[in-house]
Every structure is written in C-alpha cells, then in structure tokens.
Design a protein around this motif. Structure first.
Motif, mmCIF file in Angstrom:
data_model
loop_
_atom_site.group_PDB
_atom_site.id
_atom_site.type_symbol
_atom_site.label_atom_id
_atom_site.label_comp_id
_atom_site.label_asym_id
_atom_site.label_seq_id
_atom_site.Cartn_x
_atom_site.Cartn_y
_atom_site.Cartn_z
ATOM 1 N N TRP A 52 4.415 102.756 -42.884
ATOM 2 C CA TRP A 52 4.509 101.346 -43.244
ATOM 3 C C TRP A 52 4.758 101.226 -44.733
ATOM 4 C CZ3 TRP A 52 -0.065 103.772 -41.907
ATOM 5 C CH2 TRP A 52 -1.099 103.752 -42.840
ATOM 6 N N SER A 53 5.008 100.012 -45.176
ATOM 7 C CA SER A 53 5.293 99.812 -46.592
ATOM 8 C C SER A 53 4.226 98.950 -47.233
ATOM 9 C CB SER A 53 6.671 99.171 -46.776
ATOM 10 O OG SER A 53 6.712 97.908 -46.143
ATOM 11 N N ILE A 54 4.033 99.166 -48.522
ATOM 12 C CA ILE A 54 3.232 98.258 -49.336
ATOM 13 C C ILE A 54 4.237 97.390 -50.090
ATOM 14 C CG2 ILE A 54 1.608 98.075 -51.256
ATOM 15 C CD1 ILE A 54 0.567 100.846 -50.495
ATOM 16 N N ASN A 55 4.083 96.081 -49.923
ATOM 17 C CA ASN A 55 5.093 95.184 -50.479
ATOM 18 C C ASN A 55 4.525 94.299 -51.583
ATOM 19 O OD1 ASN A 55 5.708 95.725 -47.457
ATOM 20 N ND2 ASN A 55 7.668 95.177 -48.369
ATOM 21 N N ASP A 56 5.376 93.946 -52.513
ATOM 22 C CA ASP A 56 4.998 92.965 -53.519
ATOM 23 C C ASP A 56 4.707 91.648 -52.803
ATOM 24 O OD1 ASP A 56 5.671 92.321 -56.787
ATOM 25 O OD2 ASP A 56 5.648 90.626 -55.370
ATOM 26 N N GLU A 57 3.527 91.103 -53.053
ATOM 27 C CA GLU A 57 3.117 89.939 -52.276
ATOM 28 C C GLU A 57 3.911 88.690 -52.625
ATOM 29 O OE1 GLU A 57 -0.731 88.359 -54.786
ATOM 30 O OE2 GLU A 57 -1.042 89.794 -53.181
ATOM 31 N N ASN A 58 4.556 88.690 -53.771
ATOM 32 C CA ASN A 58 5.346 87.517 -54.143
ATOM 33 C C ASN A 58 6.801 87.656 -53.729
ATOM 34 O OD1 ASN A 58 3.263 86.026 -55.411
ATOM 35 N ND2 ASN A 58 3.371 87.391 -57.158
ATOM 36 N N ASP A 66 -4.687 113.656 -44.951
ATOM 37 C CA ASP A 66 -4.875 112.386 -45.620
ATOM 38 C C ASP A 66 -3.577 111.561 -45.607
ATOM 39 O OD1 ASP A 66 -6.217 110.430 -46.944
ATOM 40 O OD2 ASP A 66 -6.637 111.599 -48.739
ATOM 41 N N THR A 67 -3.751 110.283 -45.834
ATOM 42 C CA THR A 67 -2.599 109.388 -45.939
ATOM 43 C C THR A 67 -1.791 109.729 -47.191
ATOM 44 O OG1 THR A 67 -3.675 107.605 -44.738
ATOM 45 C CG2 THR A 67 -1.980 106.973 -46.335
ATOM 46 N N VAL A 68 -0.482 109.714 -47.050
ATOM 47 C CA VAL A 68 0.420 109.983 -48.166
ATOM 48 C C VAL A 68 1.067 108.675 -48.614
ATOM 49 C CG1 VAL A 68 2.603 111.072 -48.808
ATOM 50 C CG2 VAL A 68 0.908 112.357 -47.485
ATOM 51 N N THR A 69 0.982 108.399 -49.890
ATOM 52 C CA THR A 69 1.625 107.217 -50.448
ATOM 53 C C THR A 69 2.782 107.653 -51.335
ATOM 54 O OG1 THR A 69 -0.471 106.010 -50.427
ATOM 55 C CG2 THR A 69 1.282 105.131 -51.818
ATOM 56 N N ILE A 70 3.952 107.148 -51.054
ATOM 57 C CA ILE A 70 5.140 107.475 -51.843
ATOM 58 C C ILE A 70 5.493 106.254 -52.677
ATOM 59 C CG2 ILE A 70 7.554 108.210 -51.756
ATOM 60 C CD1 ILE A 70 6.942 109.354 -48.925
ATOM 61 N N TRP A 71 5.193 106.336 -53.936
ATOM 62 C CA TRP A 71 5.390 105.182 -54.812
ATOM 63 C C TRP A 71 6.866 105.023 -55.144
ATOM 64 C CZ3 TRP A 71 1.455 102.036 -55.066
ATOM 65 C CH2 TRP A 71 0.161 102.543 -54.871
ATOM 66 N N MET A 72 7.358 103.776 -54.996
ATOM 67 C CA MET A 72 8.779 103.480 -55.201
ATOM 68 C C MET A 72 9.001 102.611 -56.432
ATOM 69 S SD MET A 72 10.070 105.051 -52.545
ATOM 70 C CE MET A 72 11.751 104.423 -52.410
ATOM 71 N N VAL A 96 9.562 96.538 -51.723
ATOM 72 C CA VAL A 96 8.728 97.686 -51.354
ATOM 73 C C VAL A 96 8.222 98.382 -52.619
ATOM 74 C CG1 VAL A 96 8.705 99.947 -50.233
ATOM 75 C CG2 VAL A 96 9.892 98.024 -49.153
ATOM 76 N N ILE A 97 6.909 98.427 -52.736
ATOM 77 C CA ILE A 97 6.283 99.136 -53.855
ATOM 78 C C ILE A 97 6.039 100.594 -53.481
ATOM 79 C CG2 ILE A 97 4.212 99.254 -55.309
ATOM 80 C CD1 ILE A 97 3.918 96.220 -54.842
ATOM 81 N N ALA A 98 5.708 100.818 -52.230
ATOM 82 C CA ALA A 98 5.431 102.188 -51.789
ATOM 83 C C ALA A 98 5.641 102.299 -50.286
ATOM 84 C CB ALA A 98 3.996 102.574 -52.139
ATOM 85 N N TRP A 99 5.986 103.481 -49.868
ATOM 86 C CA TRP A 99 5.994 103.817 -48.439
ATOM 87 C C TRP A 99 4.751 104.635 -48.165
ATOM 88 C CZ3 TRP A 99 8.877 101.522 -44.995
ATOM 89 C CH2 TRP A 99 10.093 100.947 -45.401
ATOM 90 N N VAL A 100 4.128 104.370 -47.026
ATOM 91 C CA VAL A 100 2.878 105.035 -46.684
ATOM 92 C C VAL A 100 3.057 105.787 -45.364
ATOM 93 C CG1 VAL A 100 0.423 104.728 -46.192
ATOM 94 C CG2 VAL A 100 1.580 103.205 -47.824
#
Lengths: 331, 129
Positions: free
Chosen positions: A94-100, A116-122, A104-108
């Motif tokens: 899934w993605s972490i998104n800018d709330e405004n 563990d969960t891997v976070t790929i910062w974009m 995509v800030i990161a792919w998870v």
C-alpha cells in the motif's frame, strides 16, 4: 513553429514520470510455479547452490544446525527484509499518501511472521548516517525507472539469507530492489551485496500474482518463545557443528551428484560456462527421488494450479510415502 | 514403543505444511511417523504452535515429543483455538520426524483425538505454512 519544439519537448519530458508510474496497491499471492523447492518446502541443509559466498560465509553456514534457531533467544529473531523471496507468503502493498495532495510519500510492503514491514520512501529523503539504528525492515528509498520501482535499502540487521540453512548476511548488506508490475503479475528482483559474506552480488527474482479476493486477516502477530527442544531447555547450549563435522556438508553431492564446489556456493559455479567444465564428469542421479514434479505435487491443495499433471508416469502423485513403498518393493 | 512408521489410512491424506523456517532442513519430509500418547502441554503461539506429547516406550519409560503445528493465527482460521486441545488429552499424531532423532520432534500433518473423533489435517484447507 521550430522555436516551439524545445518547449514542447520539455513539457513532454516533465510529464513523462506521471505516465510511467504504476499502481502497486494490493495483495499479491505467491505462485510456486518457479523455484518451488526454495519457496515451498525450503532449502536443504548444505544447499548453497547459486550463492556467491565468501570463505567466511561458507564456514559460518557449515557451523549451522537446524536446531540453532530453535533456541529461546533465536526463535523470534527478525528475518531479512526480503526473505519473502524464499517463503510461501503473500505480499500486501500500500502507499502512504500526502493527506492534502494525495501524492505518494512512500510505498509499504507489509510484513508478516518475523519479517518486518518495509517502507520505501519516495519523497527524496536521504539515507541516515551509517551509525544510525538498523531496524528489522532496513531503510529504503525509491524512485521510478519506467514501470519499475527501484529501491535502495541499507541499515539492515544481521540475518540469514535463505530460509533455514544458515547462509549468513551481515548488517552491512545493501539491497537494490526492483518491483515491476506486468498487469496482474508482480516481479520482485533483489540484488544483494555484502562485503563480508558475498563475493559477488546475489541476484534473485520471484513472481507473485495480484489477488483481488485475498484474505483480509492479520498477517502479523506477536512472536512468543517456548521450549521447542526439551533437552535444550535451560541448558545454555547453542547447537552448532565444529569445522569439518557437519554431516550435511555433502548432502547435495550424495543426493544429486553435484560437484562439491557447486553445492557449497563458489561464485564461479553460478555462470553458464561452468556447465562446460563439468560436462564430461557430471552424472545426474539415475532416478528422481524427491520433488519430481515440483509444485505439481501440491495439486488439490491451496495454491496448486488446476488441470495439470506430472508427466512422470504418475510417480509424483504418489507422494513421498507412495514413492518410498514402490522403491522398497523394487529393491 | 508406540511409534508407528506406517500410518492409519484415514490419517494418510497428506496435508502440506511449510514454515517460516525450512521444513526440509528440520524434518525428514519423505518420512512419516505416528506417535500416540498423552498431551502434556499445548503452546498456542506464533510463529508455531507446539504440542508436547508424552509417549510411552516399549520399556515403560516415557519420552516427551514436541510436535510443531501452525501459527495461532493460521490455525485460528481453520477453527482451532487455544481451547481445542487440553493437557491430558489422548492424541494420535501423524507427521514428519525431525532430522535429528534425539530431538524427538515431529511436524504435524494430521491428528486424531479418539475420545471424540476430533481430527485436523484431513481437509484441504487444514494446512499451515
């Protein structure tokens, strides 16, 4: 008109990344059509084939026993961030998104048991200092290269590379990871480098399939230690083999007639040219004794592909017990 | 010794079970063993549930076997709970023996509790990894 061309070209180039990014959100199930042994039942002890190992790695791997991870202090050790390439497990992304703005800030890549969960910062952030904490999921940054998300991972923990046969990886390991989605198929390619335990980059690629009806239950849960081997309880023993005493060191030699150097992870045996050097000396086993039809042996069970049969006269469908009985009867 | 190396046909409908570790490295996957005895501990846990079974030997002594089962999470999805088995239960367990015989380990493929006929591992969905 001519003067407008550079401006138009610039505009097209600037817009290009938006066209080449791919939506990755979803659940991808493992399909064991490839590398069934490693992803399913798991590697054999003493099977270091396809690995470019240093002498230090080989020595450490040969000291490993399957009881070592059964000790209380090792049962819940985190596994490598990309151990999923060696396990029969799904990936949930899934993605972490800018709330405004929604960007995509990161792919998870969601974790599961002991991974563990891997976070790929974009978002262009820098990797932390080399002295920074090494979390179980490492630290990763990513960028799009065409339709492929390429990530660079550092700050991992010391782990084992494959699943359960002791090939070590140090906390100086780095990964270059390519996540490529071809419609419903997701290919994950890892290029692992380790200054201590790998003599050359170790490259692996595996495929998953998008599953819109995937289970929604939890993938992660607390790991609890327990006494797994009675005689180890409160003994302080750390199971291991001393140099030269590992009875599985020649497993691949006696089972598949492989040259010892090919079984024990010497880098030159990875290359196609190596076949020429053993062409006159290698004798395949006379009969197949195990994994004769790979993943087809899973027919009828979850994950088995439908309507396929093993073309070995039905030998594989007998299963291990049936094959053993036939072999015993023929002796 | 109540360790039977060829299993009752009803229990022989093999269920594959793959682990967070390599089962091929820990167990002899091409062999099966059946143990029968008294359950003395049921450790409902992740990453793998453990069933400790005391098995009476031919000489009258008892040996404690450790049977590896699925994670609490996965077993829960097949209807198993921490209340399913209790210490004192008489159980018949079929599985793969450990590579090191002295470890007295078994990877569970299926089991039977004769007192009420409860089984696990006979249905296609009763698998764990």
């Amino acid at each position: 008109m001519t003067k407008r061309l550079p401006a138009i070209a610039c505009a097209l180039l600037a817009a290009a990344p938006a066209w080449t990014q791919v939506e990755l959100t979803g659940v991808y199930e493992d399909r064991l059509y490839e590398d069934y042994i490693e992803r399913g039942p798991g590697s054999d002890l003493g099977d270091f084939t396809g690995m470019p190992m240093t002498d230090e790695a080989r020595a450490k791997a040969l000291s490993y026993t399957s009881n070592m991870p059964m000790t209380i202090e090792r049962q819940c050790l985190s596994q490598a961030p990309w151990v999923g390439l060696y396990r029969p497990r799904q990936y949930r992304i899934w993605s972490i998104n800018d709330e405004n703005y929604g960007s995509v800030i990161a792919w998870v890549v969601g974790g599961n048991y002991l991974r563990d969960t891997v976070t790929i910062w974009m978002d262009g952030r820098e990797h932390p200092s080399e002295n920074a904490w090494h979390p179980s999921g490492g630290f990763a940054t990513g960028k799009w290269e065409g339709n492929t998300l390429t990530a660079r991972m550092t700050h991992v923990k010391t782990t084992w590379i494959r699943r359960g046969n002791g090939i070590p990886a140090s906390d100086q390991t780095t990964f270059t990871v390519h996540l490529t989605r071809h419609e419903n198929l997701l290919t994950v390619t890892t290029i692992q480098e380790d200054p201590f335990y790998l003599s050359e980059p170790h490259v692996v690629s595996r495929v998953w399939e998008y599953e819109p009806n995937a289970r929604q239950g939890p993938e992660r849960a607390q790991c609890n230690t327990a006494n797994e081997i009675p005689y180890l309880e409160d003994s302080g023993l750390v199971p291991h083999y001393l140099p030269g005493e590992n009875p599985e060191e020649d497993f691949m030699v006696r089972t598949y007639n492989l040259p010892r150097e090919a079984a024990l992870g010497y880098a030159h045996t990875l290359y196609p040219e190596y076949r020429n050097t053993i062409r006159d000396s290698y004798q395949p086993p006379a009969t197949c004794g195990r994994y004769c039809c790979g993943w087809i042996e899973r027919q009828g069970l979850p994950g088995g592909a439908p309507n396929l049969t093993c073309n070995d006269g039905g030998f594989a469908e007998l299963g291990p017990r049936g094959r053993r009985l036939i072999e015993e009867a023929s002796e | 010794m109540r360790t039977i190396f060829l299993t009752v046909a009803a229990l022989a409908l093999g269920a594959k079970a793959w682990g967070h570790h390599s089962f091929a490295a820990v167990y002899l996957e091409d062999q099966e063993v059946t143990i029968e005895g008294r359950l003395v501990q049921f450790l409902w846990r992740n990453p793998h549930t453990l069933v400790h079974v005391m098995v009476e030997q031919d000489d009258g002594s008892n040996v404690r076997y450790v049977v590896e089962w699925g994670s609490a999470t996965q077993l829960g999805a097949t209807g198993v709970s921490r209340e399913t088995l209790r210490p004192g239960d008489h159980v018949v367990i079929n599985g793969n023996p450990g590579r090191n015989a002295e470890d007295n380990r078994v990877r569970l493929l299926n089991f039977l509790r004769p007192s009420d006929g409860l089984t696990w591992g006979l249905r296609p969905d009763e698998v764990f990894d």
